[in-house]
Design a protein around this motif. Structure first.
Motif, short mmCIF file in Angstrom:
data_model
loop_
_atom_site.label_atom_id
_atom_site.label_comp_id
_atom_site.label_asym_id
_atom_site.label_seq_id
_atom_site.Cartn_x
_atom_site.Cartn_y
_atom_site.Cartn_z
N THR A 48 6.87 2.10 2.00
CA THR A 48 6.11 3.23 2.50
C THR A 48 5.48 3.99 1.34
O THR A 48 5.78 3.74 0.17
N GLY A 49 4.58 4.92 1.68
CA GLY A 49 3.93 5.73 0.66
C GLY A 49 2.51 5.29 0.41
O GLY A 49 2.00 4.33 1.02
N SER A 50 1.85 5.99 -0.50
CA SER A 50 0.42 5.75 -0.77
C SER A 50 0.22 4.73 -1.88
O SER A 50 1.11 4.50 -2.70
N GLY A 51 -0.97 4.13 -1.87
CA GLY A 51 -1.35 3.24 -2.97
C GLY A 51 -1.11 1.77 -2.73
O GLY A 51 -1.32 0.96 -3.64
N SER A 52 -0.69 1.38 -1.52
CA SER A 52 -0.51 -0.05 -1.25
C SER A 52 -1.88 -0.68 -0.96
O SER A 52 -2.87 0.01 -0.78
N LYS A 53 -1.91 -2.01 -0.87
CA LYS A 53 -3.15 -2.71 -0.53
C LYS A 53 -3.14 -3.17 0.93
O LYS A 53 -3.82 -4.12 1.31
N GLY A 54 -2.37 -2.49 1.77
CA GLY A 54 -2.29 -2.84 3.18
C GLY A 54 -1.02 -3.58 3.49
O GLY A 54 -0.06 -3.56 2.71
#
Length: 397
Positions: free
Chosen positions: A366-372
Motif C-alpha cells: 500500500t501507499g504512494s509511488g507504485s507502478k500499479g
C-alpha cells in the motif's frame, strides 16, 4: 483478460485408420452356467452373439464413453481396464441390457472389457484407441503434501493452448475440509501459456485441507491436443500471516493471526518509472535463497544496470519483484524508496523474515509511488480482482 468461450465439442483424432462405425462383437459370448432348456453352447453363441461393444480394433476414436450391450438377459457387471490397471467407472442401465462408462476412453490406450451376466456367464474383449496428434500436459501448484499460506491459489498451467475451456473446467474438482467458497478463473501465465486458478472468495482459513482431482484423461483440449492422464494434488493451509508493505512509512510488517509480530525498515522501488514497485497484493511464490540478479532480466540498462548475488530472496512476481537482503541500500532503509523495484532490507532483517514466511503468504503493498498492480498471471495476482470480476473469468460463468 477475459477468457474467450470455446467449443466443448470433441474433435476427432487425425490419424484414425480402423475406427468402427457400428457396434463390434465381443470375442466371446455370454454363456449360461447351468445346463437345461435355453442354455447356449459355444458354437451356438458364435453364430448368434449376445453381447457387443461400441469400440473395436486398435484405432478406435477416443473421447467418448464405452458402451456394452447385451441382446438377451441382464448385465450384472462390466469392467473396462487399461493396460496400467486403471478402470473406467460406469453403470448398468435400469433395463439391464446396456452398460455405459462415466469416463471417456483416452487416446493411445489399450482396453480390456469383461462383462458378467446375471446368470454368471462372462465374455471378454479388447480394443485400442488411436494415438493423439499432441499430448497436453499440465503443471500443478502447489505441490502435493505441502503446507502453504492463506493466499495460495490452486494453479494449473497447460503446455498447449486450451480451446475447450468449459469442457476442461468441468473435469476439475476441488474438495475442501470446510466447504470453502471459491471459483476457477482462466488467465494467461506470464510466459503466455494458458492457466486456470482456483481462488477462494477470501483468504483461506488456517488448517483447511484442500484436494484437487483433475479428471482430464480422454479430454480434447482443442486442436487435437489431448490429455492422456488424470492429475491430483492435495495441500494444507498453514497459519494466518500477512506481510504488509507500506510505501509511505517504508516498513514491512509481519502480521500473524491479526497481531503485529515485527515491523522492519525497508526501501522499495524508486517511484516514477519502471523501477517502482508493484502495488496491490502479491503472493510469495517461492523462497529462493541466494540468487544472481541482473538488470537485463527486468529491462533495465545503462546507469540502472546491476549484477549482484542477493541473499534471502523471496519471489513475489514472475517479472522480478522480490523481497530480499539489500545491504548496499542501508542508507535508505526506513526513509527513502530507492531500489530497482524490490523490497530491500538489511541482511539480518531479511534473514529473519525469510525464516518466518512460507510460500502462499500474501504481501499487501500500500501507499504512494507504485507502478500499479500486477496482472493476474504475473505471479498470483488474482487477489487484486474483486470477487465478481474473478468469477467472471470462469468458463462456466
Amino acid at each position: 483478460m477475459s477468457p474467450q468461450s470455446s467449443s466443448s465439442r470433441r474433435r476427432p483424432l487425425r490419424t484414425r485408420h480402423a475406427a468402427a462405425a457400428g457396434l463390434a462383437v465381443l470375442t466371446a459370448a455370454l454363456t449360461a452356467c447351468s445346463g437345461g432348456s435355453g442354455s447356449s453352447g459355444a458354437g451356438e453363441a458364435d453364430e448368434k452373439p449376445r453381447i457387443s461393444v461400441n469400440l473395436t480394433g486398435r484405432q478406435a476414436e477416443a473421447g467418448g464413453p464405452v458402451i456394452v450391450k447385451l441382446a438377451e438377459g441382464r448385465l450384472k457387471q462390466v469392467t473396462v481396464t487399461d493396460a496400467k490397471g486403471g478402470k473406467l467407472p460406469g453403470e448398468v442401465a435400469a433395463n439391464g441390457t446396456t452398460w455405459t462408462s462415466r469416463r471417456v476412453a483416452a487416446p493411445g490406450t489399450a482396453y480390456r472389457v469383461e462383462a458378467v451376466g446375471d446368470g454368471g456367464g462372462s465374455a471378454k474383449a479388447s480394443f485400442g484407441t488411436a494415438p493423439p496428434d499432441k499430448v497436453n500436459k499440465v503443471t500443478l501448484a502447489p505441490g502435493k503434501g505441502t503446507t502453504v499460506g492463506i493466499a495460495q491459489p490452486l494453479s494449473i498451467t497447460f503446455d498447449h493452448p486450451v480451446r475447450n475451456k468449459a469442457e476442461v473446467e468441468k473435469r476439475l474438482k476441488v474438495t475442501t475440509s470446510n466447504g470453502t467458497t471459491g471459483s476457477w478463473g482462466w488467465i494467461k501465465n506470464y510466459d503466455g501459456k494458458d492457466r486456470v486458478d482456483w481462488r477462494p472468495k477470501e483468504y483461506w482459513k488456517s488448517g483447511t485441507q484442500v484436494k484437487l482431482d483433475a479428471r482430464l484423461s480422454g479430454v480434447d483440449s482443442g486442436g487435437d491436443d489431448w490429455f492422456v492422464r488424470d492429475y491430483a494434488t492435495r495441500f494444507t493451509v498453514g497459519g494466518s500471516q500477512v506481510v504488509k508493505v507500506n510505501l509511505d512509512s517504508k516498513t514491512a510488517t509481519l502480521v500473524r493471526d491479526g497481531r503485529t509480530v515485527r515491523s522492519l525498515p525497508m526501501s522499495a522501488g524508486t517511484p516514477g518509472g519502471e523501477k517502482a514497485s508493484w502495488g496491490g497484493t502479491s503472493v510469495l511464490m517461492s523462497k529462493e535463497g541466494t540468487i544472481n540478479m541482473r538488470s537485463e532480466t527486468v529491462g533495465l540498462s545503462g546507469s540502472d544496470s546491476y549484477d549482484k548475488m542477493v541473499d534471502y530472496s523471496m519471489r513475489l512476481t514472475w517479472s522480478g519483484m522480490y523481497a530480499h537482503a539489500a545491504p548496499w541500500n542501508v542508507a535508505y532503509f526506513g526513509n527513502t524508496n530507492h531500489s530497482s523495484g524490490c523490497v530491500g532490507m538489511s541482511t539480518g532483517d531479511a534473514g529473519w523474515l525469510y525464516r518466518e514466511v512460507r510460500p502462499g503468504d500474501p504481501f499487501e503493498v500500500t501507499g504512494s509511488g507504485s507502478k500499479g498492480i500486477p496482472d493476474p498471471g504475473n505471479g498470483y495476482g488474482e487477489w487484486n480482482l474483486s470477487w465478481a470480476d474473478w468469477q467472471a473469468k470462469s468458463a462456466l460463468s
